[in-house]
Write an enzyme that holds these catalytic residues in place. Structure first.
Site, short mmCIF file in Angstrom:
data_model
loop_
_atom_site.label_atom_id
_atom_site.label_comp_id
_atom_site.label_asym_id
_atom_site.label_seq_id
_atom_site.Cartn_x
_atom_site.Cartn_y
_atom_site.Cartn_z
N HIS B 52 -4.18 1.37 -16.33
CA HIS B 52 -5.36 0.51 -16.22
C HIS B 52 -5.68 -0.24 -17.49
O HIS B 52 -5.48 0.28 -18.60
CB HIS B 52 -6.58 1.35 -15.82
CG HIS B 52 -6.46 1.91 -14.44
ND1 HIS B 52 -6.62 1.12 -13.32
CD2 HIS B 52 -6.20 3.16 -14.00
CE1 HIS B 52 -6.46 1.88 -12.24
NE2 HIS B 52 -6.21 3.12 -12.62
N LYS B 253 -12.82 2.56 -7.33
CA LYS B 253 -12.16 1.27 -7.51
C LYS B 253 -11.83 0.60 -6.18
O LYS B 253 -11.49 -0.58 -6.15
CB LYS B 253 -10.86 1.45 -8.31
CG LYS B 253 -11.11 1.92 -9.74
CD LYS B 253 -9.82 1.83 -10.55
CE LYS B 253 -9.95 2.45 -11.91
NZ LYS B 253 -10.16 3.91 -11.85
#
Lengths: 428, 498, 121
Positions: B52, B253
């Site tokens: 990420h 997410k």
């Protein structure tokens, strides 16, 4: 064994389609026929189909799969066909070049004048059927179980449920029962039998194995190994009917939910596939859209009787041989054009000797160095002159053209190659 | 069996493997214990494989700190450990005008976290970068530092490098309890005996809470498994080029649509908190949820083209964030507890756990240094874990050379993914060996293609039996109780026909 | 009087046959669409026959098992017995296709023969 760089016909797969194709190709006049088989012996899937039902049309006998294959294997061996076993075809180009990989022969490149694709099918798997649950061991396609049971000599379970009433599933239900296992149930999501009714009678009905139409697997229970499956009834849109669930204890779920023609190699070769069949578009000779690439058997569409596969293979093999011979004859007519003295390059690089009969051919070239005096442009074979003409000069910046006329065809015919030399007349 | 070590790491997931690898740089006897029959079988091999960028974690949290610190470490790590890794960047896609402010907010959060290389792009630009994206896309956050990897390979590579540098990895070894001397932990009891160490590091993933409670640490800390289901699509049918996030919600997410380094497209994960830490079952409801979520980004996705599924459990912990002014109770626990000696405690390492792993490993070593542990760098420490040949990725010429070198590389066992016998044999004898079918599958990607093992299964079982020198009946899919074969075909009598 | 129903397997059509019997004698057959069906129905009602295919163990062979089959059909009720006889057999490679593995198995007059060549290892 000497493996050639070029074969007339290369057949991928030695199942019934491939063997029939190879035999007919050889009989059809192809000299060098190569069969490539990824397994350790010839025969393809027939080797594990030990039940009867093969050959009623072809031999007027009711044979088991291996014997049907054996007949073709025996014939193929007498004909001098070359076999590469334990060899995988990694790539096929539209130019009919094959890349092969095997432990015994290494990594090879082979060219073919014609190819017959006979890779058969693969089995549809659980994932594509999207069964929720864990992923314990004990979920196998019927074909994988068949290989273990019939060829390698292992039982991959004791209590089985079969999903799908395809022939392979029913055949395996009987086979497993013969080897002392218990087949608890056969579930079929459609409202009709997927395979032949003969198999229903002789595999399920004979042995008291219950078939439930309009049923499927809702869940698989068990984490490391299957412990049970939960079956459920479905409506005509395949929706679960609540309240019809049943837990069936078992240790193995066999999937017999369909076959898919195996065409990854076909795609690599640029072969166009029909989304309905899953196999290549073919004409009545089983030629695909790629010239010289043919396809036969289950790789084209799923057949019901192996006898028809053999017929298709034979036709494809025959046509492949015909194509290969025409190809060979055509490419034999080509001779190279060689850049000789003071010539940097010539276009075309090769020409068809027969083409001159139809009309003139222009040779275009460039020289390596300027020659500022009278020169000869001399076209000749190994032992004969074809044409010679003069020019006042030659320069690298200006393309030079020599025209071969039809009347020169006889001289060109005598040559195996044509060389163009350019040199000053003063040196002649 | 009693053995004395300097450091014992509990848990062979990516974090445990990274910590072990970091520690293997220094002098000291090092042991990693893993309860499953292979490394990385928990969350580490069942996630979205994303490194990420770091705009998602809450600013001020340890998650954010670790993420942003770790992200730039991945290039060097991938070079040293030779696992598949690409910085492809990622997108948070806004569908419809009303989502644009949410995406912008995410970018601002990223800036606060110190994430470089972000920018907003227009809907038109997004459409040009991903052909099949929802036509109602209004814009996207483009974070160029995002990457994708093969998370299992990362774990294996880190563990192998540790082993190459002298560490011991014990599989099938489950922690049971600590061994004490006063309030100092001096070892662990396992199902394979007692092992002593000066330091024990808790990196037990979904069971980290159970482990720390045995140490009397943080009785209020609990891990709840958050199930994430995934669908994998056939690369022949579905070609997505990018890592696509939806706008995040309170549950996380969201359901991504992303390409993987195996060129497949995966959709997932959903996020449902469950009770059972062993429940990795795929559900029909989950599948429906995945498809619905995915269609928001790529409306043309069709389950017809799905080829496999997998399920991961995130270790969602209730660790508090210690940054003043930040009210957050899902943060990482990475600490040396005050009430226990010889113990490094980790807990709740869920997303961005994979990304953060190298930074976490570094932090653990620093914490130990701060606590007075003296580390001496090994003279012969080698950070490189060499890559092994992957036939599938080689050119024709490279394959020819490989086959000439060792003919076993000429025998293709997995037809769909082009995995050879040579590669399978290499994995069975690797520093962290593959002993089951699934272990080989995770390492080589064999059996993951169109036929899902239909062709290779019988052959791999035979190769495993041969290479391990055991009977085929002992070969399993994923450890004890998951054997393939029950008996030979001729053992049992047939029942009578009615 | 007894009525039995079968699916005919003489050809792929699979007609549903209805056989009316009096003891061991067939009184009437209905449902068939050809004469083969009548023959099949009669046989199936009185003394059903089947072909049997299985495998036998092989020593020194390319594979551990050799597929075999009955060259002709045997009474259905004797299948298990035939399978037991097959299970007890062990052959030694090499074997040719159609080699007799068990002659006249359990007195049926039918041989069990090899389905393929099995070369020695």
């Amino acid at each position: 064994m000497l493996i050639k760089k070029q074969y007339d016909v290369v057949v991928i797969g030695s199942g019934p389609g491939g063997l029939a194709a190879a035999i007919e190709a050889k009989k059809g006049g192809a000299d060098d026929v190569l069969v490539i088989e990824r397994d350790v012996e010839l025969g393809g899937i027939l080797l594990q189909c030990i039940h009867n039902g093969f050959g009623l049309q072809t031999f007027k006998e009711d044979l088991p799969g291996p014997e049907y294959a054996q007949r073709y294997i025996n014939e193929a061996k007498t004909l001098g066909i070359t076999f590469l076993l334990d060899t995988m075809v990694m790539d096929v180009t539209s130019q009919r070049r094959l890349y092969l990989s095997s432990r015994d022969f290494g990594y090879l490149e082979v060219d073919a004048h014609a190819i017959v694709l006979a890779m058969g099918c693969r089995e549809r798997t659980r994932a594509q059927v999207r069964i929720p649950g864990y992923r314990p061991n004990g979920v196998f396609t019927a074909g994988t179980a068949q290989r273990w049971v019939n060829v390698e000599g292992y039982m991959p379970g004791n209590r089985f449920v079969v999903l799908g009433s395809g022939d392979i599933g029913m055949i395996m239900a009987r086979r497993l029962t013969f080897e002392g296992a218990h087949v608890e149930r056969v579930l079929e999501i459609q409202s009709y039998l997927s395979g032949l009714s003969r198999n229903y009678v002789q595999c399920l009905d004979d042995w008291g194995i219950s078939l439930q139409l309009r049923h499927t697997v809702k869940r698989i229970l068990g984490k490391d190994r299957v412990e049970a499956i939960e079956s459920v009834a479905v409506d005509d849109k395949w929706n679960y009917i609540p309240g019809t669930e049943e837990i069936i204890p078992c240790d193995t779920l066999l999937l017999s939910v369909g076959l898919i023609p195996e065409n990854e190699l076909s795609k690599k070769a640029g072969v166009a596939l029909d989304p309905v069949t899953g196999g290549p578009f073919v004409d009545e000779h089983f030629q695909t859209n790629v010239p010289g690439i043919f396809a036969a058997g289950n790789v084209v569409h799923v057949y019901d009787l192996v006898d028809y596969v053999s017929l298709a293979g034979a036709e494809a093999g025959r046509s492949a041989a015909e194509f290969a011979l025409a190809e060979k004859e055509r490419s034999a007519r080509y001779i190279p054009l060689i850049a000789g003295k003071n010539v940097r390059y010539i276009v075309p690089h090769k020409l068809d000797k027969k083409a001159l009969e139809k009309g003139d051919i222009s040779l275009q070239m460039r020289v390596t160095q300027p020659i500022e005096e009278d020169v000869w442009l001399d076209v000749h074979g190994e032992n004969n002159s074809v044409v010679r003409r003069s020019e006042r000069y030659v320069r690298p910046g200006e393309m030079v053209t020599i025209v071969l006329r039809s009347r020169m065809a006889a001289e060109v015919e005598k040559a195996n190659s044509l060389t163009v030399d350019i040199y000053p007349k003063s040196e002649a | 069996m009693q053995e004395k070590y300097d450091y014992i790491v509990i848990g062979g997931g990516v974090v445990g493997a990274m910590i072990t690898r970091w520690l293997s740089r220094y002098e000291g006897k090092l042991l990693l214990i893993e309860k499953e029959e292979d490394i990385g079988m928990g969350s580490s091999s069942a996630n979205t494989a994303i490194v990420h960028a770091g705009y998602d974690p809450l600013p001020g949290s340890l998650k954010a700190l670790m993420n942003v610190k770790a992200n730039p470490m991945w290039d060097q790590l991938a070079g040293e450990l030779n696992f598949p890794f690409e910085r492809r960047g990622d997108y948070v896609v806004a569908v419809g005008e009303e989502e644009l402010p949410l995406v912008d907010k995410l970018m601002q959060q990223g800036i606060k976290n110190g994430v470089p290389g972000m920018m907003m792009i227009s809907g038109e630009e997004m459409r040009s970068r991903e052909r099949d994206i929802n036509p109602e896309v209004s814009g996207a956050l483009w974070a160029s530092t995002g990457g994708i990897c093969d998370p299992f390979q990362v774990t294996v590579a880190a563990a192998e490098n540790a082993v190459m540098n002298g560490a011991t990895v014990m599989l099938d070894t489950a922690f049971e309890d600590f061994i004490w001397e006063g309030n100092r932990i001096i070892g662990v009891k396992t199902n394979r005996g007692d092992f002593y160490a000066r330091w024990v590091i808790n990196s037990a993933g979904i069971y980290a809470d159970a482990v720390m409670h045995k140490a009397g640490v943080r009785p209020e800390f609990f891990i709840k498994p958050r199930k994430g289901e995934y669908v994998i699509f056939d690369r022949a049918e579905v070609q997505i080029h990018n890592v696509l996030f939806p706008v995040p919600s309170s549950r996380g997410k969201g359901i991504l649509v992303t390409t993987t380094l195996h060129e497949n497209t995966i959709v997932g994960p959903n996020a449902n908190v469950i009770d059972d830490k062993e429940d990795t079952s795929l559900t029909k409801e989950g599948l429906d949820e995945l498809l619905e979520g995915a269609k928001k980004l790529i409306p043309s996705l069709n389950l017809r083209h799905s080829i496999a599924n997998f399920v991961g459990l995130r270790p969602m912990g209730n660790g508090p964030c210690y940054t003043p002014g930040i009210n957050y109770s899902n943060d990482y626990v990475i600490e040396i507890p005050g009430n226990v000696q010889g113990f490094v405690n980790l807990g709740g390492i869920e997303s961005p756990g994979l990304t953060s792993a190298p930074a976490i490993a570094e932090r653990v070593v620093n914490l130990m240094k701060d606590a007075g542990e003296e580390f001496t760098v090994k003279q012969d420490w080698d950070p490189i874990r060499p890559a092994r040949p992957r036939f599938a990725h080689m050119t024709h010429d490279e394959r020819r050379l490989l086959c000439d070198m060792d003919p076993r590389f000429g025998r293709v066992i997995c037809r769909c993914e082009n995995v050879t016998e040579g590669e399978i044999v290499a994995e069975i004898h690797a520093p962290v060996p593959a002993l089951t079918y699934d272990a080989i599958k995770r390492r080589t990607w064999l059996g993951t293609g169109r036929c899902q093992g239909g062709f290779d299964m019988t052959r791999v079982v035979a190769i495993l039996a041969r290479e391990l020198g055991v009977s085929p009946f002992e070969i399993t899919k994923r450890g004890k109780s998951s054997e393939y074969l029950y008996r030979t075909t001729k053992d049992v009598e047939v029942a009578d026909v009615d | 009087m007894e009525e039995k129903t079968f699916i005919c397997t003489a050809c792929p059509t699979g007609c549903k046959l209805n056989i009316r019997m009096e003891g061991e004698e067939v009184i009437k057959i209905t449902g068939q669409r050809c004469s083969k069906g009548e023959v099949y129905g009669r046989q199936e009602a009185i003394a059903p026959q089947r072909m049997v295919a299985s495998t036998v163990r092989v020593t020194n062979g390319f594979h551990p098992l050799l597929p075999v089959y009955t060259k002709g059909s045997i009474p259905k009720r004797k299948i298990s017995e035939v399978l037991e006889k097959i299970r007890a057999v062990e052959v030694t490679a090499p074997v040719q296709a159609e080699d007799v593995i068990i002659a006249n198995v359990i007195g049926t007059g039918v041989d069990v023969i090899a389905s393929r060549d099995m070369p020695a290892r």
